[in-house]
Design an enzyme around this catalytic site. Sequence first.
Site, PDB file in Angstrom:
ATOM      1  N   ASP A  18      14.921   5.100   2.694  1.00 20.15           N
ATOM      2  CA  ASP A  18      15.792   4.583   2.840  1.00 20.15           C
ATOM      3  C   ASP A  18      15.551   2.984   2.991  1.00 20.15           C
ATOM      4  O   ASP A  18      14.199   2.488   2.961  1.00 20.15           O
ATOM      5  CB  ASP A  18      16.410   4.696   4.280  1.00 20.15           C
ATOM      6  CG  ASP A  18      15.356   4.814   5.306  1.00 20.15           C
ATOM      7  OD1 ASP A  18      14.302   5.148   5.103  1.00 20.15           O
ATOM      8  OD2 ASP A  18      15.628   4.278   6.615  1.00 20.15           O
ATOM      9  N   GLU A  28      14.211   6.676   7.849  1.00 13.98           N
ATOM     10  CA  GLU A  28      13.196   6.521   8.751  1.00 13.98           C
ATOM     11  C   GLU A  28      13.531   5.216   9.495  1.00 13.98           C
ATOM     12  O   GLU A  28      13.056   5.106  10.653  1.00 13.98           O
ATOM     13  CB  GLU A  28      11.938   6.099   7.987  1.00 13.98           C
ATOM     14  CG  GLU A  28      10.611   5.794   8.801  1.00 13.98           C
ATOM     15  CD  GLU A  28      10.559   4.533   9.245  1.00 13.98           C
ATOM     16  OE1 GLU A  28       9.774   4.303  10.440  1.00 13.98           O
ATOM     17  OE2 GLU A  28      10.795   3.463   8.367  1.00 13.98           O
ATOM     18  N   GLU A  29      14.297   4.207   9.108  1.00 14.70           N
ATOM     19  CA  GLU A  29      14.466   3.054   9.742  1.00 14.70           C
ATOM     20  C   GLU A  29      15.108   2.972  10.888  1.00 14.70           C
ATOM     21  O   GLU A  29      15.704   2.059  11.722  1.00 14.70           O
ATOM     22  CB  GLU A  29      14.894   1.693   8.975  1.00 14.70           C
ATOM     23  CG  GLU A  29      13.860   1.562   7.771  1.00 14.70           C
ATOM     24  CD  GLU A  29      12.812   0.737   8.335  1.00 14.70           C
ATOM     25  OE1 GLU A  29      12.609   0.360   9.092  1.00 14.70           O
ATOM     26  OE2 GLU A  29      11.984   0.449   7.370  1.00 14.70           O
ATOM     27  N   HIS A  47       9.924  -6.371   6.083  1.00 17.95           N
ATOM     28  CA  HIS A  47      11.418  -6.629   6.542  1.00 17.95           C
ATOM     29  C   HIS A  47      11.656  -8.050   6.674  1.00 17.95           C
ATOM     30  O   HIS A  47      12.642  -8.708   7.208  1.00 17.95           O
ATOM     31  CB  HIS A  47      11.388  -6.250   8.296  1.00 17.95           C
ATOM     32  CG  HIS A  47      11.355  -4.653   8.448  1.00 17.95           C
ATOM     33  ND1 HIS A  47      11.928  -4.378   9.593  1.00 17.95           N
ATOM     34  CD2 HIS A  47      10.660  -3.597   7.864  1.00 17.95           C
ATOM     35  CE1 HIS A  47      11.701  -2.866   9.782  1.00 17.95           C
ATOM     36  NE2 HIS A  47      10.901  -2.525   8.493  1.00 17.95           N
TER      37      HIS A  47
END
Length: 392
Positions: A79, A137-138, A363
């Site tokens: 993702d 996962e995020e 990020h």
Amino acid sequence: MTATGDRVEELRGQLVAWRRHLHMNPEVGFEEHATAAYIEAELRKMPGLSVSRPTATSVLAVLKGGLPGRTVLLRADIDALPIHEENTFEFASRTPGVMHACGHDGHTAILLGVAQLLSGDAANVSGEIRMIFQHAEEIGPGGAEELVMNTPLMDGVDVVTGLHLNSQLPAGVVAVKPGAFMAAPDMLELTIRGKGGHGAHPEETVDPIAVGAQVVTNLQHVVSRMVAAQDALVVSITKFTSGTTHNVIPDTAELMGTVRTFDPALRERAPQLIERVVRGICEAHGATYELNYEFGYRPLINTDWVAAQLKDIALDVVGEGRFRDARPTMGGEDFSAYLEKAPGAYFNVGSGSDEADSRWPHHHPRFTIDETSLETGVQMLRAAALRLARPE
């Protein structure tokens, strides 16, 4: 160069192509429909793999080896993040507001490369190799938890491993750590309720901003005065929202933050310690509060013997000069869900370099990877699969 190294080098162009396609077409957690379809299509081109969809946006490939051995699970997350990319290279995200800013495009390309190498050599593979391309996962509660709790993915798995590209390590470096590696990322939301009024007459109000400011400051006493210095704890208030204009004291203040721990006992204590501080300050100033505390992913605790084997593998694959003993990080990872069901270990492969301008933090809207790290990742995961699958 070894025969394996030659085969991985031959994959270089394909690894880059996979990664760049994924980078251009990112999708956030639980919405990775096109991503999963692309991965499935690529896997179905490889002989000897059984390919399935355990959830709507995850993909599983299984290779049954020709030799007896263990069942090993390899994991890659697929993702992206809700971040608008600022890179200008030709394969930058085509989806406004969404980008691969954590390297999951690279993880996916690496596991596709491992699948391709293993699929052509099944007769020499021990046991069973499962390769899970995991969604979400995020986004909590995370795709790993869904796969572990709601599918038979982990049935019969003897050991699990996976990797994360790390822009803060030089490209091609491998870092492994036994024991506590990544923290539990828990979350708190706090509403402080006071009594609003005119900014010129604070004595007639209960100012939630002033109360909230004291809460923010005093929560650091939880870290420095209520917990032993050797026990890692982070309490960060990351959002503070209140008020509408310059001359009005509002009724409420809303705070949000994250709490990070490794130790399960401290993780259980942390909400109690935090609430004690909040309650005391609010009562002292005549305010009330509502505290919502949510436990996120579990801490990621690597199994010692698996980490030791990964270190040996890394020394064989990249050599002592490119191996590092990894430092624990307060970042979180839902890989920990797999470790509730089987022994395993998670490790880092460096992806940072000046040449690729890939030292931006994860990020960040400029995040990218040095694509030479993809080859290192394939070599490591392939070697790990083969060695961990061998019978005792």
